[in-house]
Write an enzyme that holds these catalytic residues in place. Structure first.
Site, PDB file in Angstrom:
ATOM      1  N   LYS A   1       6.706 112.632 -58.278  1.00 28.32           N
ATOM      2  CA  LYS A   1       5.616 111.674 -58.402  1.00 28.32           C
ATOM      3  C   LYS A   1       6.048 110.357 -59.059  1.00 28.32           C
ATOM      4  CE  LYS A   1       3.211 112.636 -61.806  1.00 28.32           C
ATOM      5  NZ  LYS A   1       2.476 112.213 -63.000  1.00 28.32           N
ATOM      6  N   THR A   2       6.669 110.484 -60.230  1.00 23.20           N
ATOM      7  CA  THR A   2       7.061 109.283 -60.950  1.00 23.20           C
ATOM      8  C   THR A   2       8.098 108.499 -60.163  1.00 23.20           C
ATOM      9  OG1 THR A   2       6.747 110.555 -62.954  1.00 23.20           O
ATOM     10  CG2 THR A   2       7.782 108.439 -63.198  1.00 23.20           C
TER      11      THR A   2
ATOM     12  N   ASP B   1      -1.166 106.051 -62.255  1.00 21.29           N
ATOM     13  CA  ASP B   1      -0.550 107.375 -62.358  1.00 21.29           C
ATOM     14  C   ASP B   1      -1.610 108.388 -62.796  1.00 21.29           C
ATOM     15  OD1 ASP B   1       1.394 109.260 -62.432  1.00 21.29           O
ATOM     16  OD2 ASP B   1       2.176 108.710 -64.395  1.00 21.29           O
ATOM     17  N   GLU B   2      -1.438 109.637 -62.463  1.00 20.13           N
ATOM     18  CA  GLU B   2      -2.373 110.694 -62.885  1.00 20.13           C
ATOM     19  C   GLU B   2      -3.820 110.323 -62.586  1.00 20.13           C
ATOM     20  OE1 GLU B   2      -1.208 113.489 -63.840  1.00 20.13           O
ATOM     21  OE2 GLU B   2       0.479 113.263 -65.218  1.00 20.13           O
TER      22      GLU B   2
ATOM     23  N   GLN C   1      -4.408 119.330 -60.417  1.00 18.07           N
ATOM     24  CA  GLN C   1      -3.982 119.297 -61.812  1.00 18.07           C
ATOM     25  C   GLN C   1      -4.958 118.538 -62.704  1.00 18.07           C
ATOM     26  OE1 GLN C   1       0.315 119.097 -62.813  1.00 18.07           O
ATOM     27  NE2 GLN C   1       0.567 118.567 -60.673  1.00 18.07           N
TER      28      GLN C   1
ATOM     29  N   ARG D   1       4.947 124.976 -64.186  1.00 15.22           N
ATOM     30  CA  ARG D   1       5.914 124.458 -65.161  1.00 15.22           C
ATOM     31  C   ARG D   1       7.244 125.170 -65.029  1.00 15.22           C
ATOM     32  NH1 ARG D   1       4.332 120.233 -65.008  1.00 15.22           N
ATOM     33  NH2 ARG D   1       2.962 121.122 -63.469  1.00 15.22           N
TER      34      ARG D   1
END
Length: 737
Positions: A35-36, A220-221, A251, A608
């Site tokens: 994503k980043t 973002d997010e 998420q 995770r």
DNA sequence: CTGGCGGTTCTTTTT
DNA sequence: GAACCGCCAG
């Protein structure tokens, strides 16, 4: 210009997202899908392929950490820091706007940001002065109410009128709170966003300026945006600008804090011509882990839809361990940790996750006993610590003695004979005269309005602050010198030395750390909005958790809540306490939608893990002083059975059925002595722990235990009407529901 | 102003 | 079970 370096290292989907036309786009980025990376490459692409100046870009994140990381990675990719680009958190950028346009925003030039602690103090003070019953309106709840309103973009005047006295009181308090903030020039976190939004709405020329400036906004997010953040984004983007929103609806775990999952769900309705791209290839976890996550999250409705996959193999199945109690659970985890450590895995590659902080204690005790280093992630932030906040309050007072909040905080820290009574007089006087407490103190000293002892005490406090005031104004002093002086003059070190235990020591350490942090603070940035380095530093301290955490141990097992685990990854992960009532938390049963959020939280937890995931639960658990017997979480049975493998103790014998457990003690001893662990695969019959099953005679029930394999395999089923029974799998005609 | 006592409460957390 | 708050006594 050759732009291939931006796209070369990406997969097809990532490339689609990065090289998307200059239009609105929504990138649904699954956990571990890069994503980043996409965000950073997208920025580089915008600059190189469309020749957008960094000046016309804005990138918004939620945490300072994410903002810093993005900034760093842009520099890394592009080679130079993107001059003029706005990269920051929602709050940070809003703050920047307000500093730059304080007059248009209707603020005082020297307005201050309050953190939640300051906010609570203010609310308490207001309530006290209004003589409001704080049992009927608990100050914490009042804060919570006010923040929730601000998250929704509502001022006190917008809160719907209500007839019930409780809500009426809340609304009333919100009014008074607004007024108090206005008078004192104080802004809470929510106010930053609310005010920045209003600033844009009420100043068309200003809005036009920023809309013309920011051609493209990246977020973002995105799934974590709340109503006011979303509204602000829409205003800033306007009709001309475009937006890239990156997020994962699966998420979204901050609904309870005002985040609206609807924002990402309805994104394509609110913005024109949205190109949606899904990133589903996962580079983090093994196949089994991803299948478990996929299987679990499928149980949620209203998803935008996504399925993670990987090119790396299946990996190890997820291990499920049923602890006898929470002690046994911890002991099991420690056993595995030691195994992995001895195999050469670094402790920092292992994480223990739990739903609530209260669960960490047993684990900690066990880690201490086994002498394994651990670090609890999250917890109290550096700048939130009592001693730090006191020192900062002194700095605020030095800057502006009329800062009542700061005055209240430190006027008698360390104790200098200005007790509750004297403070009360000061408060009263300030209110009557309509002045600050500082001014009131001056008047009292001038006219000797109080007993000599109190007057003298106040006098020396005035001297202290006056001295600090001149210190602060010396232009040649560095920030660290200033804080050194403050700590020295205020006598904070001897104060904490007197504290018993190790607490005081740690506090002194932290104060030293503060001096260091202040010394390292650079103010040369493009932050010309601030009038002095100290002011800039104080604002930063409120808005930033402070990465300079004194205790970042390298070699330590990581302990954290599921919430703080978001965005992180570890080769070995333990998901603990996976029991009904605990996870999902029983609080989530009442409100609709909350259970789905718990499931997303579980999804976050599972994803995770990179190599190996252990899921553990305890059949009985001591929590909050009393023992509870929870069944395994429903989430366990939602995980496809082929991804799971049960871990059983080797010498397992039939376990008592009743809750009384007559042979509790022997059972416990036996477990303690049994250090050898062994894995058994579930029998071919598709029944696993946590399954709901139907029996032709006994009806429906939940599988809560099983033992043995092959033809001897038996399961314990807790039937809704018949209680729990042991059944031999090969005979009982169980139907999995 | 400190210390001790009892009563209450107890998901998740960033800014 | 412990942490935090408010109250009271010294």
């Amino acid at each position: 210009m050759d732009v291939s370096f931006i796209l070369d290292s990406l997969n097809d989907k990532q490339r689609d997202a990065v090289a998307a036309p200059l239009q609105n786009s929504l990138v649904l980025a699954g956990a571990g899908s890069g994503k980043t990376r996409v965000l950073v490459h997208r920025i580089a692409w915008l600059m190189h392929a469309y020749e957008l100046s960094p000046y016309s870009l804005m990138a918004v994140t939620f945490t300072n950490k994410a903002a810093r990381e993005m900034q760093g990675r842009i520099e890394e990719l592009v080679g130079v820091p993107p001059q003029g680009m706005w990269v920051g958190t929602f709050h940070g950028l809003a703050h920047r706007l307000l500093r730059a346009h304080w007059r248009d925003a209707g603020l005082k030039e020297n307005f201050q940001i309050m953190d939640s602690d300051d906010q609570l103090r203010l609310v308490k003070r207001i309530m006290k002065s209004m003589n409001i019953d704080d049992t009927r309106w608990p100050p914490k709840q009042v804060c919570w109410f006010i923040n929730a309103q601000k998250d929704e973009g509502r001022r006190a005047a917008h809160v719907p009128d209500s007839h019930d006295p409780f809500s009426k009181g809340m609304r009333e308090l919100y009014y008074h709170y607004e007024e108090a903030c206005e008078n004192a020039g104080l802004l809470d976190f929510g106010e930053l966003l609310l005010r920045a939004h209003e600033l844009m709405l009420t100043n068309p020329p200003l809005l036009r300026h920023y809309q013309e400036r920011f051609r493209h906004v990246l977020v973002d997010e995105f799934q974590d945006t709340n109503t006011i953040q979303y509204a602000w984004l829409r205003v800033m983007v306007g009709d001309q600008g475009t937006i890239t929103a990156v997020g994962d609806d699966d998420q979204s775990i901050y609904g309870w804090r005002g985040a609206k999952i609807e924002n990402i769900q309805n994104f394509t309705k609110h913005f024109k011509d949205v190109q949606t791209i899904r990133l589903e290839q996962n580079y983090r976890s093994t196949g089994h882990i991803l299948n478990a996550a996929n299987g679990l999250i499928k149980n949620n409705d209203d998803r935008l839809g996504k399925e993670l996959w990987t090119e790396s193999g299946e990996g190890d199945p997820i291990s499920l361990y049923a602890g006898f109690n929470e002690q046994d659970e911890a002991r099991f985890i420690l056993g595995i940790i030691k195994q992995w450590r001895d195999k050469g895995t670094s402790l920092s590659d292992m994480a223990i996750l739990y739903r609530s902080n209260a669960q960490s204690r047993v684990l900690e005790e066990c880690l201490v006993r086994e002498q394994i280093a651990y670090r609890i992630y999250g917890g109290h932030r550096f700048y939130d610590r009592l001693e730090i906040k006191n020192a900062l309050a002194y700095a605020r007072l030095a800057l502006d003695p009329n800062d009542d909040g700061a005055m209240e905080r430190v006027v008698n820290v360390p104790p200098r004979g200005i007790g509750e009574r004297s403070i009360g007089t000061l408060r009263e006087m300030a209110r009557d005269e309509g002045c600050s407490m500082w001014r009131a103190a001056q008047i009292i000293v001038e006219k000797s309005l109080m007993p000599a002892r109190a007057t003298n005490a106040i006098k020396s406090f005035l001297h202290l602050i006056e001295g600090l005031n001149t210190t602060v104004q010396q232009p040649d002093l560095n920030l660290n010198d200033i804080f050194e002086q403050i700590i020295e003059e205020a006598g904070l070190i001897p104060f904490h030395e007197k504290e018993k235990g190790e607490k005081g020591e740690a506090r002194i350490e932290n104060l030293k750390e503060l001096v260091g942090a202040a010394g390292g603070f650079s103010w040369s940035d493009e932050d010309e909005e601030f009038s002095s380095p100290l002011m800039a530093f104080l604002d930063k301290a409120v808005l930033d958790a402070g990465e300079a955490q004194a205790d970042e141990y390298q070699e330590a097992v990581q302990l954290m809540t599921l919430h703080s685990a978001k965005g992180l990854e570890f080769p070995l992960v333990f998901l603990t306490g996976v029991e009904e009532n605990l996870f999902p938390s029983k609080m989530s049963f009442e409100e609709p939608g909350r259970l789905e959020e718990e499931r997303r939280l579980c999804y976050v937890g599972i994803t995770r893990a990179m190599e190996k995931l252990y899921i553990t639960y305890a059949e009985s658990r001591r929590l909050f002083g009393s023992e509870s017997f929870n069944s395994p979480s429903r989430f366990i049975k939602e995980i496809p059975v082929e991804c799971l493998e049960e871990v059983r103790l080797r010498s397992q014998v039939s376990r008592p059925v009743s809750m009384q457990r007559p042979d509790y003690q022997t059972e416990k001893n036996r477990l303690q002595n049994s250090t050898v662990l062994n894995n058994f695969k579930a029998p071919e019959v598709n029944v696993s722990m946590g399954d709901r099953v139907r029996h032709p005679v006994f009806g429906e029930g939940l599988v809560i235990n099983y033992e043995g394999q092959g033809p001897q395999a038996r399961v314990q089923v807790n039937f809704d009407d018949e209680g729990s029974k042991w059944l031999v799998l090969s005979f009982a005609k169980l139907e999995v529901l």
